[in-house]
Design a protein around this motif. Structure first.
Motif, PDB file in Angstrom:
ATOM      1  N   GLN A   1       0.833  -1.209   0.000  1.00 43.87           N
ATOM      2  CA  GLN A   1       0.000   0.000   0.000  1.00 43.87           C
ATOM      3  C   GLN A   1       0.868   1.259   0.000  1.00 43.87           C
ATOM      4  O   GLN A   1       0.630   2.203  -0.754  1.00 43.87           O
ATOM      5  CB  GLN A   1      -0.899   0.033   1.232  1.00 43.87           C
ATOM      6  CG  GLN A   1      -2.038  -0.945   1.256  1.00 43.87           C
ATOM      7  CD  GLN A   1      -2.892  -0.742   2.505  1.00 43.87           C
ATOM      8  OE1 GLN A   1      -3.336   0.370   2.798  1.00 43.87           O
ATOM      9  NE2 GLN A   1      -3.110  -1.807   3.252  1.00 43.87           N
ATOM     10  N   ARG A   2       1.881   1.241   0.859  1.00 44.86           N
ATOM     11  CA  ARG A   2       2.740   2.416   0.996  1.00 44.86           C
ATOM     12  C   ARG A   2       3.492   2.702  -0.301  1.00 44.86           C
ATOM     13  O   ARG A   2       3.638   3.851  -0.714  1.00 44.86           O
ATOM     14  CB  ARG A   2       3.728   2.222   2.143  1.00 44.86           C
ATOM     15  CG  ARG A   2       4.539   3.471   2.495  1.00 44.86           C
ATOM     16  CD  ARG A   2       5.474   3.229   3.665  1.00 44.86           C
ATOM     17  NE  ARG A   2       4.753   2.789   4.843  1.00 44.86           N
ATOM     18  CZ  ARG A   2       4.896   1.597   5.414  1.00 44.86           C
ATOM     19  NH1 ARG A   2       5.760   0.727   4.917  1.00 44.86           N
ATOM     20  NH2 ARG A   2       4.215   1.269   6.483  1.00 44.86           N
ATOM     21  N   SER A   3       3.953   1.648  -0.954  1.00 51.73           N
ATOM     22  CA  SER A   3       4.693   1.855  -2.206  1.00 51.73           C
ATOM     23  C   SER A   3       3.792   2.453  -3.284  1.00 51.73           C
ATOM     24  O   SER A   3       4.239   3.291  -4.078  1.00 51.73           O
ATOM     25  CB  SER A   3       5.311   0.533  -2.688  1.00 51.73           C
ATOM     26  OG  SER A   3       4.340  -0.338  -3.237  1.00 51.73           O
TER      27      SER A   3
ATOM     28  N   GLU B   1       1.182   4.420  -2.646  1.00 53.00           N
ATOM     29  CA  GLU B   1       0.959   5.805  -2.234  1.00 53.00           C
ATOM     30  C   GLU B   1       2.164   6.677  -2.557  1.00 53.00           C
ATOM     31  O   GLU B   1       2.024   7.844  -2.942  1.00 53.00           O
ATOM     32  CB  GLU B   1       0.663   5.858  -0.725  1.00 53.00           C
ATOM     33  CG  GLU B   1      -0.658   5.218  -0.334  1.00 53.00           C
ATOM     34  CD  GLU B   1      -0.768   4.978   1.162  1.00 53.00           C
ATOM     35  OE1 GLU B   1       0.203   5.304   1.892  1.00 53.00           O
ATOM     36  OE2 GLU B   1      -1.807   4.462   1.599  1.00 53.00           O
ATOM     37  N   GLN B   2       3.370   6.098  -2.413  1.00 57.90           N
ATOM     38  CA  GLN B   2       4.599   6.847  -2.676  1.00 57.90           C
ATOM     39  C   GLN B   2       5.013   6.784  -4.141  1.00 57.90           C
ATOM     40  O   GLN B   2       6.036   7.346  -4.514  1.00 57.90           O
ATOM     41  CB  GLN B   2       5.725   6.295  -1.792  1.00 57.90           C
ATOM     42  CG  GLN B   2       5.484   6.502  -0.306  1.00 57.90           C
ATOM     43  CD  GLN B   2       6.558   5.855   0.562  1.00 57.90           C
ATOM     44  OE1 GLN B   2       7.335   5.019   0.099  1.00 57.90           O
ATOM     45  NE2 GLN B   2       6.595   6.231   1.828  1.00 57.90           N
TER      46      GLN B   2
END
Length: 252
Positions: A12-14, A16-17
């Motif tokens: 998820q974070r990747s 978003e980034q």
């Protein structure tokens, strides 16, 4: 709650980034030894996601070989997805279609939408990525992306490597190879309300261009899976990871 929130937190974070790296073993690659090599290289090289053919045994193999990297399974037969999800796949994907073009199989908008609807009906809670066929004119690719999200797609993927006709050597040739999928990523990301993954024909030279074009991540297959030496495969994945990390640092 968005279905994307069901994905592992790191993935998820990747997204978003805008730094997701997906390593693709191949939709038609059912060779366990080959998939194992790709999965190990992806895990050691720092990939966020591994894309394998839709087979429960390959899902289990890739999870173990990679050390737990999330697995995406690709197919154009929605009925096959359920068993792969039960085996541990974190998400499913319709496409990409590169393997079918040499056979004369062309996917149009109506068929891709129907495959999306069937998949969503069978797996209402599973994260679904759908590839937009690069054979469509760009305005039709944009419209199809909009329609796919309405039909239940959580991610849109681009393609185009098989249509590219690079005629230069070196870095220029790599850019020419990636041009169709980069153009699609640029156009589709402007109209899509979900993350776009740019795939097909990419290399360490062009993955930062994909992010600059608006993609949230990249999918890379042949640059890794065509190699027979596992150390070389790891080196390529690490190079892709570093290229993506550099593009994130520059954008920040």
């Amino acid at each position: 709650m968005s279905r994307l929130q069901q994905l592992p937190v790191a993935l998820q974070r990747s997204l978003e980034q805008r730094s997701t790296l997906k390593v693709i073993a191949g939709l038609m690659n059912f060779d366990a030894d080959s998939v194992g090599r790709v999965a190990r290289a992806a895990g050691r090289g720092g990939a966020d996601l591994i894309d394998v053919a839709c087979d429960p045994a390959l899902v289990a193999l890739a999870i173990e070989a990679s050390g737990g990297v999330p697995i995406c399974v690709s197919s154009v037969e929605p009925e096959l997805f359920s068993a792969a999800v039960s085996a541990g796949a974190a998400m499913v994907e319709i496409g990409n279609y590169d393997a079918f073009y040499p056979q004369g199989r062309i996917f149009g908008s109506a068929e891709v939408i129907e495959l999306t609807r069937r998949t969503r009906s069978l797996l209402p809670e599973v994260v679904l990525s759908v590839t937009v066929p690069h054979v469509l004119p760009m305005d039709q690719q944009e419209q199809l992306a909009i329609d796919l999200v309405a039909a239940g797609a959580d991610l849109i993927q681009t393609e185009g490597g098989t249509s590219a006709k690079p005629f230069s050597a070196g870095h220029l040739g790599l850019i020419e190879k990636a041009a169709p999928t980069l153009a699609a990523a640029h156009s589709i990301s402007r109209v899509s309300t979900v993350p776009v993954v740019c795939a097909s024909g990419l290399s360490a030279i062009t993955v930062p261009m994909a992010i600059a074009a608006g993609a949230a991540g990249v999918g890379v297959g042949s640059a890794v899976n065509r190699l027979n030496d596992e150390l070389a495969m790891v080196a390529v994945v690490r190079g892709l990871r570093e290229a993506l990390s550099s593009s994130v640092r520059v954008s920040v």
